[in-house]
Design an enzyme around this catalytic site. Structure first.
Site, PDB file in Angstrom:
ATOM      1  N   GLY A   1       0.822  -1.207   0.000  1.00  0.00           N
ATOM      2  CA  GLY A   1       0.000   0.000   0.000  1.00  0.00           C
ATOM      3  C   GLY A   1       0.853   1.254   0.000  1.00  0.00           C
TER       4      GLY A   1
ATOM      5  N   ASN B   1       1.391  -2.409   5.455  1.00  0.00           N
ATOM      6  CA  ASN B   1       0.589  -1.189   5.567  1.00  0.00           C
ATOM      7  C   ASN B   1      -0.735  -1.253   4.817  1.00  0.00           C
ATOM      8  OD1 ASN B   1       0.231   1.932   5.805  1.00  0.00           O
ATOM      9  ND2 ASN B   1       0.274   1.546   3.600  1.00  0.00           N
TER      10      ASN B   1
ATOM     11  N   TYR C   1     -13.298  -2.826  10.781  1.00  0.00           N
ATOM     12  CA  TYR C   1     -11.941  -2.272  10.712  1.00  0.00           C
ATOM     13  C   TYR C   1     -11.201  -2.474  12.033  1.00  0.00           C
ATOM     14  CZ  TYR C   1      -8.176   1.156  10.471  1.00  0.00           C
ATOM     15  OH  TYR C   1      -6.939   1.764  10.506  1.00  0.00           O
ATOM     16  N   VAL C   2     -11.861  -2.120  13.133  1.00  0.00           N
ATOM     17  CA  VAL C   2     -11.222  -2.230  14.446  1.00  0.00           C
ATOM     18  C   VAL C   2     -10.881  -3.685  14.757  1.00  0.00           C
ATOM     19  CG1 VAL C   2     -11.501  -1.816  16.909  1.00  0.00           C
ATOM     20  CG2 VAL C   2     -12.355  -0.132  15.267  1.00  0.00           C
TER      21      VAL C   2
END
Length: 255
Positions: free
Chosen positions: A14, A91, A161-162
């Site tokens: 990324g 990343n 996401y978390v």
């Protein structure tokens, strides 16, 4: 610059946008040969061209970190070009460049949940699998995983996401124990709310600015605030540190 990464080869997944781009630039400036493993092929190539024009060694490889064949090709091309793989920065993630829904836990589509886990959690696993054999041959390696401060304190409307970023914390500790006997260090950086968008609109700037109130250091966080921690973990300065998570968020989450 101190050239702490001279004669090292670093892969940044990324690495063509946002914070990943800042990591790639910082490592090049410290002397590393940089492989920009980026889903957005043109963006990765543009950065590689810019780095080469500035006198650095860089290679862009279009990479989907959720696909094992794509990640294997990333490692193969890195070795073909630079003969070593010393550093991996995991990343790549679904968050900003590849957007995510911000809704309650019961409104997230199952497909989006699965995509989040494939990229944010499976991706670092696949990328690590691809590079660790070479690191073991060398008897040296640095893997830096990117989590998030939200994994330590929770954040509503983004549970997928978390959850993926919380998984990175356990992944880091476990992988560190598995590869330490090969002199490979595995550490983690957990950024705070960062203004990483390249052309942020007013709403995005306002959102990032609201995070200032939770911090000891009262300003907006930017990508360059994170590069020092990542370069530290990539360099010989951290050769006896492994399995650790460093929160870089201006003092919002203290643990």
């Amino acid at each position: 610059m101190t050239k702490r990464l001279e004669n090292r080869t670093a892969i940044v997944t990324g690495g063509g946008h946002g914070i990943g781009k800042a990591y790639a630039i910082a490592m090049a400036r410290e002397g590393a040969k940089v492989v920009i493993a980026e889903l957005d092929g043109p963006a990765g190539q543009k950065l590689a061209d810019e780095l080469c024009a500035a006198g650095h060694d860089a290679l862009a490889v279009q990479t989907d970190v959720s696909d094992s064949a794509s990640v294997a090709e990333m490692a193969r091309r890195a070795l073909e070009k630079f003969t070593r793989i010393d550093i991996l920065v995991n990343n790549a993630a679904i968050f900003a460049t590849v957007p995510m829904s911000r809704v309650g836990f019961d409104a997230i589509a199952e497909d989006e949940w699965d995509a989040m886990m494939r990229v944010n959690l499976k991706g670092p696993w696949l990328a690590s699998q691809a590079v660790i054999p070479q690191m073991r041959k060398q008897g040296y390696g640095k893997i830096i995983n990117i989590s998030s401060g939200t994994a330590l304190k929770g954040a509503p409307t983004r549970i997928h996401y978390v959850t993926s970023k919380a998984g990175i914390l356990g992944f880091t500790k476990t992988l560190a124990k598995e590869v330490g006997d090969s002199n490979i260090c595995v550490n983690c950086v957990a950024p705070g709310n960062t203004l990483a968008e390249e052309n942020p609109d007013d709403a995005t700037v306002a959102n990032r600015s609201r995070a200032v109130g939770t911090r000891a250091l009262k300003r907006v966080q930017r990508p360059d605030d994170l590069t020092g921690a990542v370069v530290f973990f990539a360099s010989a300065d951290s050769d006896f540190i492994t399995g650790q998570t460093l929160v870089v968020d201006g003092g919002s989450c203290m643990h």
